[in-house]
Motif scaffolding. Sequence first.
Motif, PDB file in Angstrom:
ATOM      1  N   GLY A  33      54.106  43.561  45.719  1.00  0.00           N
ATOM      2  CA  GLY A  33      54.529  43.575  46.663  1.00  0.00           C
ATOM      3  C   GLY A  33      54.338  45.166  47.179  1.00  0.00           C
ATOM      4  N   GLN A  34      54.414  46.744  46.650  1.00  0.00           N
ATOM      5  CA  GLN A  34      53.765  47.628  47.405  1.00  0.00           C
ATOM      6  C   GLN A  34      52.285  48.172  46.468  1.00  0.00           C
ATOM      7  OE1 GLN A  34      56.156  48.864  49.203  1.00  0.00           O
ATOM      8  NE2 GLN A  34      57.799  47.251  48.715  1.00  0.00           N
ATOM      9  N   ILE A  35      52.023  49.142  47.495  1.00  0.00           N
ATOM     10  CA  ILE A  35      50.421  49.043  47.154  1.00  0.00           C
ATOM     11  C   ILE A  35      50.451  50.221  46.028  1.00  0.00           C
ATOM     12  CG2 ILE A  35      50.367  50.870  48.179  1.00  0.00           C
ATOM     13  CD1 ILE A  35      47.518  50.418  49.684  1.00  0.00           C
ATOM     14  N   PHE A  36      51.238  50.600  45.407  1.00  0.00           N
ATOM     15  CA  PHE A  36      51.080  51.604  44.345  1.00  0.00           C
ATOM     16  C   PHE A  36      51.784  50.648  43.041  1.00  0.00           C
ATOM     17  CE2 PHE A  36      50.081  54.692  47.466  1.00  0.00           C
ATOM     18  CZ  PHE A  36      48.473  54.345  47.407  1.00  0.00           C
ATOM     19  N   ASP A  37      52.208  49.464  43.373  1.00  0.00           N
ATOM     20  CA  ASP A  37      52.753  49.237  42.179  1.00  0.00           C
ATOM     21  C   ASP A  37      51.993  48.764  41.534  1.00  0.00           C
ATOM     22  OD1 ASP A  37      54.823  48.329  40.869  1.00  0.00           O
ATOM     23  OD2 ASP A  37      55.516  46.018  42.215  1.00  0.00           O
ATOM     24  N   LEU A  38      51.458  48.807  40.570  1.00  0.00           N
ATOM     25  CA  LEU A  38      50.580  48.577  39.628  1.00  0.00           C
ATOM     26  C   LEU A  38      51.373  47.749  37.765  1.00  0.00           C
ATOM     27  CD1 LEU A  38      47.556  50.752  38.990  1.00  0.00           C
ATOM     28  CD2 LEU A  38      48.214  48.854  40.724  1.00  0.00           C
ATOM     29  N   SER A  39      52.128  48.394  38.239  1.00  0.00           N
ATOM     30  CA  SER A  39      53.217  47.637  36.981  1.00  0.00           C
ATOM     31  C   SER A  39      53.176  45.896  37.179  1.00  0.00           C
ATOM     32  CB  SER A  39      54.243  48.235  36.359  1.00  0.00           C
ATOM     33  OG  SER A  39      55.236  48.220  38.242  1.00  0.00           O
ATOM     34  N   THR A  40      53.280  45.473  38.404  1.00  0.00           N
ATOM     35  CA  THR A  40      53.320  43.842  38.146  1.00  0.00           C
ATOM     36  C   THR A  40      52.690  43.093  37.413  1.00  0.00           C
ATOM     37  OG1 THR A  40      53.035  42.504  39.901  1.00  0.00           O
ATOM     38  CG2 THR A  40      52.035  43.522  39.612  1.00  0.00           C
ATOM     39  N   GLU A  41      52.866  42.142  37.322  1.00  0.00           N
ATOM     40  CA  GLU A  41      51.986  40.907  36.067  1.00  0.00           C
ATOM     41  C   GLU A  41      50.335  41.071  36.290  1.00  0.00           C
ATOM     42  OE1 GLU A  41      51.547  36.600  34.169  1.00  0.00           O
ATOM     43  OE2 GLU A  41      52.886  36.895  35.967  1.00  0.00           O
ATOM     44  N   TRP A  42      49.390  41.145  35.736  1.00  0.00           N
ATOM     45  CA  TRP A  42      48.143  40.952  35.835  1.00  0.00           C
ATOM     46  C   TRP A  42      47.801  39.432  35.679  1.00  0.00           C
ATOM     47  CZ3 TRP A  42      44.408  44.683  38.067  1.00  0.00           C
ATOM     48  CH2 TRP A  42      45.354  45.558  38.658  1.00  0.00           C
ATOM     49  N   ARG A  43      46.976  38.862  36.049  1.00  0.00           N
ATOM     50  CA  ARG A  43      46.249  37.129  35.752  1.00  0.00           C
ATOM     51  C   ARG A  43      45.356  37.213  35.408  1.00  0.00           C
ATOM     52  NH1 ARG A  43      49.764  33.755  39.954  1.00  0.00           N
ATOM     53  NH2 ARG A  43      51.811  34.045  39.764  1.00  0.00           N
ATOM     54  N   THR A  44      45.427  36.737  34.213  1.00  0.00           N
ATOM     55  CA  THR A  44      43.079  36.436  33.410  1.00  0.00           C
ATOM     56  C   THR A  44      42.828  35.706  34.354  1.00  0.00           C
ATOM     57  OG1 THR A  44      43.966  37.434  31.329  1.00  0.00           O
ATOM     58  CG2 THR A  44      42.087  36.585  31.558  1.00  0.00           C
ATOM     59  N   ASP A  45      41.320  36.359  34.579  1.00  0.00           N
ATOM     60  CA  ASP A  45      40.505  34.883  35.537  1.00  0.00           C
ATOM     61  C   ASP A  45      39.491  35.086  34.399  1.00  0.00           C
ATOM     62  OD1 ASP A  45      38.670  32.731  36.864  1.00  0.00           O
ATOM     63  OD2 ASP A  45      38.466  34.405  38.616  1.00  0.00           O
ATOM     64  N   TRP A  46      39.005  34.138  33.165  1.00  0.00           N
ATOM     65  CA  TRP A  46      37.514  34.186  32.917  1.00  0.00           C
ATOM     66  C   TRP A  46      36.797  32.574  32.853  1.00  0.00           C
ATOM     67  CZ3 TRP A  46      38.463  35.764  26.837  1.00  0.00           C
ATOM     68  CH2 TRP A  46      36.732  35.928  26.749  1.00  0.00           C
ATOM     69  N   THR A  47      35.719  32.918  32.678  1.00  0.00           N
ATOM     70  CA  THR A  47      35.055  31.711  32.923  1.00  0.00           C
ATOM     71  C   THR A  47      33.390  32.271  32.677  1.00  0.00           C
ATOM     72  OG1 THR A  47      33.451  32.938  34.982  1.00  0.00           O
ATOM     73  CG2 THR A  47      35.675  31.535  36.115  1.00  0.00           C
ATOM     74  N   ALA A  48      32.573  31.190  32.170  1.00  0.00           N
ATOM     75  CA  ALA A  48      31.735  30.963  31.939  1.00  0.00           C
ATOM     76  C   ALA A  48      30.378  29.579  31.948  1.00  0.00           C
ATOM     77  CB  ALA A  48      30.976  31.042  30.240  1.00  0.00           C
ATOM     78  N   THR A  49      29.093  30.644  32.643  1.00  0.00           N
ATOM     79  CA  THR A  49      28.299  29.460  33.173  1.00  0.00           C
ATOM     80  C   THR A  49      26.784  29.731  32.395  1.00  0.00           C
ATOM     81  OG1 THR A  49      29.772  29.924  35.524  1.00  0.00           O
ATOM     82  CG2 THR A  49      27.553  28.942  35.219  1.00  0.00           C
ATOM     83  N   LEU A  50      26.542  28.523  32.248  1.00  0.00           N
ATOM     84  CA  LEU A  50      25.369  28.195  31.777  1.00  0.00           C
ATOM     85  C   LEU A  50      24.462  27.707  33.316  1.00  0.00           C
ATOM     86  CD1 LEU A  50      23.331  28.593  29.683  1.00  0.00           C
ATOM     87  CD2 LEU A  50      23.836  26.057  29.084  1.00  0.00           C
ATOM     88  N   ASN A  51      23.571  27.912  33.543  1.00  0.00           N
ATOM     89  CA  ASN A  51      22.422  27.592  34.771  1.00  0.00           C
ATOM     90  C   ASN A  51      21.273  27.095  34.505  1.00  0.00           C
ATOM     91  OD1 ASN A  51      22.424  27.195  37.542  1.00  0.00           O
ATOM     92  ND2 ASN A  51      21.219  29.282  37.585  1.00  0.00           N
ATOM     93  N   VAL A  52      20.679  26.697  34.681  1.00  0.00           N
ATOM     94  CA  VAL A  52      19.565  26.222  34.585  1.00  0.00           C
ATOM     95  C   VAL A  52      19.513  25.643  35.925  1.00  0.00           C
ATOM     96  CG1 VAL A  52      17.856  23.862  33.080  1.00  0.00           C
ATOM     97  CG2 VAL A  52      19.700  24.975  32.610  1.00  0.00           C
TER      98      VAL A  52
END
Length: 518
Positions: free
Chosen positions: A352-371
């Motif tokens: 909610g605040q610009i320097f409030d880094l104590s908030t919850e960090w959400r994970t985004d993890w992807t893997a792609t096999l491209n042909v």
Amino acid sequence: MIRQLEAAVLALLLLIPANLAGQEADLPPQSTRATGGDTVDISLDAAVNRALGQSQEIQLARSAVALSESQIGAARSRLFPQINANFGYTKTLASSFDTGGVGFEVPDSLRFEPDPTQPLEERVRYLEDNAGLAGLAGIGGLFGDLPFGQENAYSATLSGDQTIWSGGRTNAALRIARDAAAAAEFGLAEETAEIELQVRTAYYQALLARELETISEAAVEQAQAFLAQEQLRLRAGRASELEVLRADVSLENLRPQLVQARNASELALLNLKRLTDIPASQPVRLTTTLTENLPADLAAGAEPSVVIAQRAAIQAAERQVAIREQQVNIVRGSYLPNVSFRMNYGKQAFPGQIFDLSTEWRTDWTATLNVSMPIFTGWRKDAEVAEARVQLEQARLQVGQLRESVQLQYEQARGEKERAQTAIAARQRTVEQAQRVYDLTVLRYDQGLATQLEVSEARLSLLQSRTNLAQAVSDFYLADAGLVRALGQTGTSAAIVQTAPATEAVVPAGQAGGNGAP
């Protein structure tokens, strides 16, 4: 008594120049005295090394080698994973998802808000009538912390890409880089040999010009001594004024040749200074001299065809053929599919605040096999394959032409060297005979049995024979340098020249002084 007096005076006149020359030999050279010791003594090896160390062409060739080596690293890097990290902050100033409140707003008619202050019967009736709206009550909280329209957003990601199979294109590119580096190395060797040939040629030409100047000076000195003798004979009443005039004319005819020889020597020396990056005004003394004791053949025992095949220029051209072959493989590999793997791992936060880094960090993890595989390119790849094959054939033809050119260069240099070697043996004998003829002609003239014209002709024949010998010796060394260049070898000057002390007068044997005759 008159003949004895003439002989004594003539001997005195001949001894004076010799004594003066002996006194000059004990003193520093005139150029050193005039410049306060600034004269540069330079040998053939020193001239070659100086030119190689300061040549801009050599520096460019070395930079090409360094560039090709860096390109090998760039091509090799494609075999390894490409990992990148990123950290970013986004400030949303206005968003289409903003409804004026916090999160997703539900209309008043669809709100589910029981009043706990109402009696039990009223609350039960409200629940029965509005049970269907209970599911919409949490929509605002459900979407309230999603990334849509959030005012502050932080993102930290780590991504990696790895090529699994590229149809052989990656390995072909690496081989091309290695062949290009090898070709650059051979180019440096070829440029070094070319600079060395230019410096050796300029040095030999300067030596030849200096020898021709020395020969012309010796001829002028002989003519001056002969004129002095005729003037003495005139004063003694044993010669006519016509004979003195003839001797004077003969001397004056030799002076333009001396001036021309000095100019040629100065120009040859200036050319050598240019190649070795020596200031034109800097006095220079050449400490290497040509010798008539010819060296052994540096290429003796070597098979020319084998040595020529190992020449740097041919090997560089063969590397170009290898590069063209790999380029054909790359174009053909474009028909095949390309398989790669990609993985992204990231963390996101919406404080909610610009320097409030104590908030919850959400994970985004992807893997792609491209042909990926081209299906239809408008026959563009067919044209690229045809073009690559034509360039390959051109490179092979150029290698064949280069081999023929180098072989012709070798044969020409070898033939010129053999011709010069044969000419030296013949002209050495000619110089000896011309010297003997001149001495006998002068003796016969002293005895009144020869004319002054015969003396002049004998002197000119001696001058020409000495010039021809010096030219033949110079041609031999130039042809030897060209032969070494054709074979792609490095010349060894210690085996083909002699180094004289800087304070000694460098004069080829039998080309100055003669037997003391005027």
